[in-house]
Design an enzyme around this catalytic site. Sequence first.
Site, PDB file in Angstrom:
ATOM      1  N   HIS A 114     -12.807 -18.503  71.700  1.00  0.00           N
ATOM      2  CA  HIS A 114     -14.238 -18.214  71.838  1.00  0.00           C
ATOM      3  C   HIS A 114     -14.576 -16.897  71.132  1.00  0.00           C
ATOM      4  CE1 HIS A 114     -15.379 -21.293  74.795  1.00  0.00           C
ATOM      5  NE2 HIS A 114     -14.127 -21.191  75.204  1.00  0.00           N
TER       6      HIS A 114
ATOM      7  N   GLU B  52     -17.299 -15.702  70.370  1.00  0.00           N
ATOM      8  CA  GLU B  52     -18.523 -15.064  70.888  1.00  0.00           C
ATOM      9  C   GLU B  52     -18.226 -13.897  71.828  1.00  0.00           C
ATOM     10  OE1 GLU B  52     -17.492 -18.146  71.597  1.00  0.00           O
ATOM     11  OE2 GLU B  52     -18.014 -18.796  73.618  1.00  0.00           O
TER      12      GLU B  52
ATOM     13  N   THR C 158     -41.001  -1.876  96.974  1.00  0.00           N
ATOM     14  CA  THR C 158     -39.972  -0.894  96.601  1.00  0.00           C
ATOM     15  C   THR C 158     -39.790   0.153  97.708  1.00  0.00           C
ATOM     16  OG1 THR C 158     -40.339  -1.260  94.264  1.00  0.00           O
ATOM     17  CG2 THR C 158     -39.358   0.848  94.847  1.00  0.00           C
TER      18      THR C 158
ATOM     19  N   CYS D  52     -14.379 -23.959  70.573  1.00  0.00           N
ATOM     20  CA  CYS D  52     -13.499 -24.555  71.575  1.00  0.00           C
ATOM     21  C   CYS D  52     -13.691 -26.079  71.638  1.00  0.00           C
ATOM     22  CB  CYS D  52     -13.711 -23.874  72.918  1.00  0.00           C
ATOM     23  SG  CYS D  52     -12.239 -23.960  73.955  1.00  0.00           S
TER      24      CYS D  52
ATOM     25  N   GLY E 206     -32.625  -7.099  86.506  1.00  0.00           N
ATOM     26  CA  GLY E 206     -32.025  -6.507  85.303  1.00  0.00           C
ATOM     27  C   GLY E 206     -31.028  -5.393  85.608  1.00  0.00           C
TER      28      GLY E 206
HETATM   29  N1  GLN Z   1     -12.599 -28.811  77.702  1.00  0.00           N
HETATM   30  C1  GLN Z   1     -11.823 -28.258  76.667  1.00  0.00           C
HETATM   31  C2  GLN Z   1     -10.491 -27.729  77.162  1.00  0.00           C
HETATM   32  O1  GLN Z   1     -10.317 -27.464  78.305  1.00  0.00           O
HETATM   33  C3  GLN Z   1     -12.580 -27.145  75.959  1.00  0.00           C
HETATM   34  C4  GLN Z   1     -12.850 -25.963  76.823  1.00  0.00           C
HETATM   35  C5  GLN Z   1     -13.900 -25.048  76.241  1.00  0.00           C
HETATM   36  O2  GLN Z   1     -14.700 -25.447  75.412  1.00  0.00           O
HETATM   37  N2  GLN Z   1     -13.957 -23.825  76.724  1.00  0.00           N
HETATM   38  O3  GLN Z   1      -9.582 -27.560  76.384  1.00  0.00           O
END
Ligand code: GLN
Length: 549
Positions: free
Chosen positions: A522, A524, A193, A393, A18
């Site tokens: 993305h 996220e 440790t 994506c 961690g």
């Molecule tokens: N494989 C797809 C691309 O390269 C999607 C990539 C992804 O989902 N990060 O465009």
Amino acid sequence: MKHPKYIFVVGGVMSSVGKGVVTSSLGMILQSRGFHVTAMKFDPYINVDAGTMNPTEHGEVFVTEDGDETDQDIGNYERFLDEDIYSVNYMTNGRIWLEVINKERNLEYKGKCVEVGYHIPQEIIRRIKLAQQKSRSDIMVIEVGGTIGEYQNILFLEAARMMKLENPGDVLFVLVSYLPIPSKVGEMKTKPTQHAVRQMNEVGLQPNVIIGRAEKPLDTVRKKKLAQFCNIDDAHIISAPDVEHIYAVPLMFEQQELSTKILKELHLRPRTASAQSPRMIQWKKLVKNIQQSTEPVRIAVVGKYFHTGEYVLADSYISVIEALKHAAWQCKRKAELVWLDPEEYEQDPKRVKELADFDGVLIPGGFGSRGVEGKIQAIQYVREHHIPYFGLCYGMQLAAIEVARHVVGLRGAHTVEIDEAPEHPIIVVNPHQQKNILQKHYGGTMRLGSYDCEVMSGTKAAVAYKQPMVKERHRHRYEFNNDYVQRLHDAGLIVSGRNPQQDLVEIMELKGHPWFLGTQFHPEFLSRPLHPHPLFLGFIKAAIARNKK
Ligand code: GLN
């Protein structure tokens, strides 16, 4: 600050103790004392970045704002510090050696013999100082990947030793170590440790603080023992027992007054009292919120990078998992995630009906052909059954293919990633990528990092974002084919986000569905516990609405 401070975090006994969460939490608690803090990671492998590694081997590839493909720990730093971390804050052995060799080839060492034991650590130090200057931070927390006593990180520890020698008062070492409780013995053991500390001593280092990771808190006997045999004040031995969730770790450290102890060692006067700092107040509210969020919202994640040998590990999707949790907590819910394998739908199409048991379905990013037809089956099912769907994506690309095939009636619709010359190329190579693919330049050549996205008004995306222009992070090679925009639009799948500079599709959503939305980027990577991502919030709200019905 005149003298920036450096805290090196090293791991003892075993990997996965961690260190990433400790580094992030240390950063957060020091931030709450009024300092500007950044975090940095050293990864011991030869790969120049994490982009070319298989996700089941490496876990998630986290993408920075400036387009670097890094380790998932960088994501943790961003989530805890609530700040962007840039490419300079990430280095691998490969990156360092490549730089030193290139400099040597360019005569930048002016004819000197370039030595492993000196020039490599000097390059590491140069990078640490560069990251400090770029972030203008008062304190840098630097995580040393790998475990003490192994080969691969030895030159990094050497760099840390040289920095300490140069500025003894500005450098501090934190050892995160594991204390096992063997079931047949029933007692917590400190010997591994103690050995880890000896191994640090062998390379000229001494920890100032030991974080004792164990199933349970360390008792006074264990603390005294470690203090005595490791030459350390027992007040500097901090307990880190297992906790419900990682966001409780900073609070656990502060209960033991860790930030005060560290600041004292670094000769820094706190700028804020811990309990009164706005950041700490926010964080406590977050943790309380997490504790109170007991009612579940059930989300199915249909993906493929789960299995490592006998074990199922969802590490490859860590930012997706965290983003779902953040959004759910904001709605006072607990995200209950179930991992489903699309290949099973290919073998037995009836199984796809299991998706009806969930409040929402998410398909994360991915590459290649395995499981693709199963994912398309899943998308068709959730579209037809009005189950909230979020595609990230690849999840957006495949949703476009599904609608093209089954609503528009273009049976030959596909992506050129799988079928070189489909009858209907819905997803195509970005013209900028053509050359890279032909020349087999696969490292660091995708569409990476932050790009603008213009959000179309009157769409679900616009309702979620509440602003007409946003920036989102990318990692992909292929793009939606603009030739098909109109036909999909007529079928109800509209473009609700577009990159204005390159005229690329960024978001697509289905009209007349509770929530069927895909992003080419993305989202996220931008979700933080204190600031959940608007689109994840939109998805979770739609999932909760279905759950209520
Ligand atoms: N494989 C797809 C691309 O390269 C999607 C990539 C992804 O989902 N990060 O465009």
